[in-house]
Write an enzyme that holds these catalytic residues in place. Sequence first.
Site, PDB file in Angstrom:
ATOM      1  N   GLY A 136       0.840  -1.199   0.000  1.00  0.00           N
ATOM      2  CA  GLY A 136       0.000   0.000   0.000  1.00  0.00           C
ATOM      3  C   GLY A 136       0.869   1.240   0.000  1.00  0.00           C
TER       4      GLY A 136
ATOM      5  N   GLY B 273       0.492  -6.433   4.563  1.00  0.00           N
ATOM      6  CA  GLY B 273       1.766  -7.120   4.639  1.00  0.00           C
ATOM      7  C   GLY B 273       2.449  -6.948   5.979  1.00  0.00           C
TER       8      GLY B 273
ATOM      9  N   ASN C  34       4.728  -8.996  18.475  1.00  0.00           N
ATOM     10  CA  ASN C  34       5.284 -10.146  17.766  1.00  0.00           C
ATOM     11  C   ASN C  34       6.662  -9.771  17.210  1.00  0.00           C
ATOM     12  OD1 ASN C  34       6.032 -11.958  15.655  1.00  0.00           O
ATOM     13  ND2 ASN C  34       3.905 -12.653  15.520  1.00  0.00           N
ATOM     14  N   PRO C  35       7.700 -10.199  17.902  1.00  0.00           N
ATOM     15  CA  PRO C  35       9.049  -9.763  17.510  1.00  0.00           C
ATOM     16  C   PRO C  35       9.440 -10.189  16.097  1.00  0.00           C
ATOM     17  CG  PRO C  35       9.135 -11.415  19.267  1.00  0.00           C
ATOM     18  CD  PRO C  35       7.700 -11.021  19.113  1.00  0.00           C
TER      19      PRO C  35
ATOM     20  N   GLY D 110       4.025   2.352  17.061  1.00  0.00           N
ATOM     21  CA  GLY D 110       4.093   1.932  15.664  1.00  0.00           C
ATOM     22  C   GLY D 110       5.488   1.493  15.271  1.00  0.00           C
ATOM     23  N   VAL D 111       5.550   0.541  14.335  1.00  0.00           N
ATOM     24  CA  VAL D 111       6.850   0.058  13.868  1.00  0.00           C
ATOM     25  C   VAL D 111       6.979   0.082  12.348  1.00  0.00           C
ATOM     26  CG1 VAL D 111       7.166  -1.421  15.879  1.00  0.00           C
ATOM     27  CG2 VAL D 111       6.050  -2.358  13.843  1.00  0.00           C
ATOM     28  N   GLY D 112       5.915   0.438  11.642  1.00  0.00           N
ATOM     29  CA  GLY D 112       5.908   0.257  10.194  1.00  0.00           C
ATOM     30  C   GLY D 112       6.828   1.184   9.422  1.00  0.00           C
ATOM     31  N   GLU D 113       6.926   2.428   9.851  1.00  0.00           N
ATOM     32  CA  GLU D 113       7.616   3.410   9.031  1.00  0.00           C
ATOM     33  C   GLU D 113       8.919   3.929   9.627  1.00  0.00           C
ATOM     34  OE1 GLU D 113       4.226   5.901   6.864  1.00  0.00           O
ATOM     35  OE2 GLU D 113       3.593   5.074   8.778  1.00  0.00           O
TER      36      GLU D 113
HETATM   37 MO1  MOS Z   1       1.210   5.246   5.178  1.00  0.00          MO
HETATM   38  S1  MOS Z   1       2.204   6.597   4.084  1.00  0.00           S
HETATM   39  O1  MOS Z   1       1.282   5.512   6.728  1.00  0.00           O
HETATM   40  O2  MOS Z   1       0.244   4.160   4.505  1.00  0.00           O
END
Ligand code: MOS
Length: 750
Positions: free
Chosen positions: A247, A476, A641-642, A712-715
């Site tokens: 995404g 994902g 979940n490491p 948060g860990v995604g970005e």
């Molecule tokens: Mo995003 S740019 O946090 O999908």
Amino acid sequence: MSPDTASPQYRRHGSNAGQPITRRDGVLKVTGRATYAADNHPEGMLYAVTAVSSIARGRVTALDVHAARAHPGVVEVLTPANRPPLAHDPDEKMPPFGFRVEVLQDDKVRYVNQPIAMVIAKTLEAATEGAALLSPQYEVESARTGLDNGDRYAPPAVGIGAPARTGHGDVEAGLAAAARVTEADYVTPAQYHNAMEPHAVVAQWDGDHVTLDMPNQALALSCAAYGAYFGIPAENVLIRSPFLGGGFGSKAILNGPQILAILAARMLGRPVKLALTRAQMYGPVGHRGRTWQKLRIGTDEEGRLTALHHHAVGATSSFDEFIEPAANASLPLYASPAILAEHEALRLDAGTPGPMRAPGEASGSAALEVAMDEAAEACGMDPLEFRLVNYAETEPGTGRPFSSKALRECYAEGAKRFGWSDRPLQPRSMRDDNGFLVGWGMGTAVFPCPHFPAEARATVRADGTALVETGGADMGQGAWTALAQIAAETLGLDVDQVELHSGLSSLPDGGIAGGSGHTASAGLAIHNAGEDAIARLAELATADPRSPLFGAGNVGVVARSGRLHRSDDEGRSETYAEILLRAGRPEVVGMAKAARDPDVAAAHSMYSHGAVFAEVKVDPDLGQIRATRLVGAFAAGRIINPRLVRSQYFGGMIWGVSFALQEEAVTDPRTGRIMNADLAEYHVPVNADVPSLDAILIPEHDAHVNPLGVKGVGEIGITGTVGAIANAVWHATGVRVRRFPIRLEDVLVN
Ligand code: MOS
């Protein structure tokens, strides 16, 4: 229960929160059984193909609609002349994330790859051929394509509603009082999301209800927006988005092509599928806007900041606004008596930018971390020592509590694992056995912790298992798995006993899968719903004289291993199944909403933190640059979940490699056309480009961010990394590159 949204079998290595369970969607994905939006082929489906502009600015003067219609497979051709009306003006933005969309409202061309017609046909081939037969004619105006030839203005806001100018203290006074001032300009390019899965929709109408199979990061918001465009209530829009093939921010926003396909389906009374080509995604579905940033850093004799001034020019389209909030990256991290972050906007003849992979933080941190390195160099200090002198103990400007202790550990642990203490101060002083120049650089990582309102339902069933439902998206990141772990913990069940349904807009609103906030937001809703379900079970048991828990109402109960226990006497317990069976109930249903407490949010500064250390090797003769080693240490609250979290950090760090060394959409200044609108020439890392990766999970207890302590860990992985790599390139070569991506010709020196 649709097979797409049900929990499949998966391999596990433990249970519940904190365990490194493998992802629930993993087997479906690697065996090709995950059905993506464009895999749907309802009976009678037609294919839509957009015809797109090849010019960046001007007007379409002719379309050979006759030729397209004459194609035997073509069913309909949509142009501005016959496009049915929409209930919402497409020139009006739709808050909070809605941009102006191009849906054939006029004959104007505002960017390359703008939809100028849509051909609907019985086959994809016929629709493609029909679109080619349109042979558009244009009246061409010269395009504004460069950072130096667009129109600048002061934007009212940047990013999504963030202030365009923020700061504290007197920056000019701080610079005047400084022992040293470093000042430089940094340029970041246009980047395109390039998710593996294209933007796609399969639209089917049934009266005034529509079902949309489409990848979507923001289901409830999108239902409301589509409802507005088509003049139907939001609840008449069903979005099914069980899987996303990436995404990166682009699938949280409505775009013109999909709206046109949905409109075509209604007009023709048949299901319509649209899947954009790779090239067609370089325009109408957002991108990361270009920036031109200037940083001025003042330091005193001890290397302490006296002022930090971050000015960013962000490019947007000629007709709408999304300004990369790059300068705001300088607000939360370093202690300076004066900080000013300010933005200007620049209108170009390009599609409107949008959120992409840490919007603002990524490009802003890239510039800031290089600027900090330059300031360290000016002070003759080691870059890590310089960060340790200057990182903020409390939030700059507000003094609110900050997770500075965790950040300090990130610096220490990352440096130790990387071997930073062996780093020579002088650049161009390390070589490997093959004669390649070796450089080490570092950067600080930081990312906010947004919390989106979300809702969930938790059903405990008479067989002792549970069903948990929330409408978010797993693009994902592993949401299916992590959210089931949160549910299992609250419900006192093994994670295998928890079925999770998601990716469907008819489920309780799971909020947005974006801003690295999904696990915290949907997770808290699930936790609350689980607590509600347990409370209902407890009510049944404690009020029933036949239950061993009878009368325990005041002392309370504990949910564990599928049983409720008296909290003052854990030997007295019974199973959920027993409670429900005796009550003659098939299930109990818990429902809950969750949002962040605004008072807590106002009193605390909420960020994830980290430190990234990079090694690069540069061929001294050819200038070829390779990132060879990345070590990131991150503190992001409680880790559900490491295994998944480490994978998110790796992903973010690879985005950083991509940003630092590879990604750039190149615009032809004469025509405004994007010269590399494909994955052959728009470079992203392949396996061979990915360095050795290490992500250290620094334990952190944050009692304020939310009751789960989840951040948060995604970005965050992309922040810090870009600067670390650029700084390592400097350390290897002695060449300071301030334009991304860094190319081999930048570092070729004699
Ligand atoms: Mo995003 S740019 O946090 O999908």
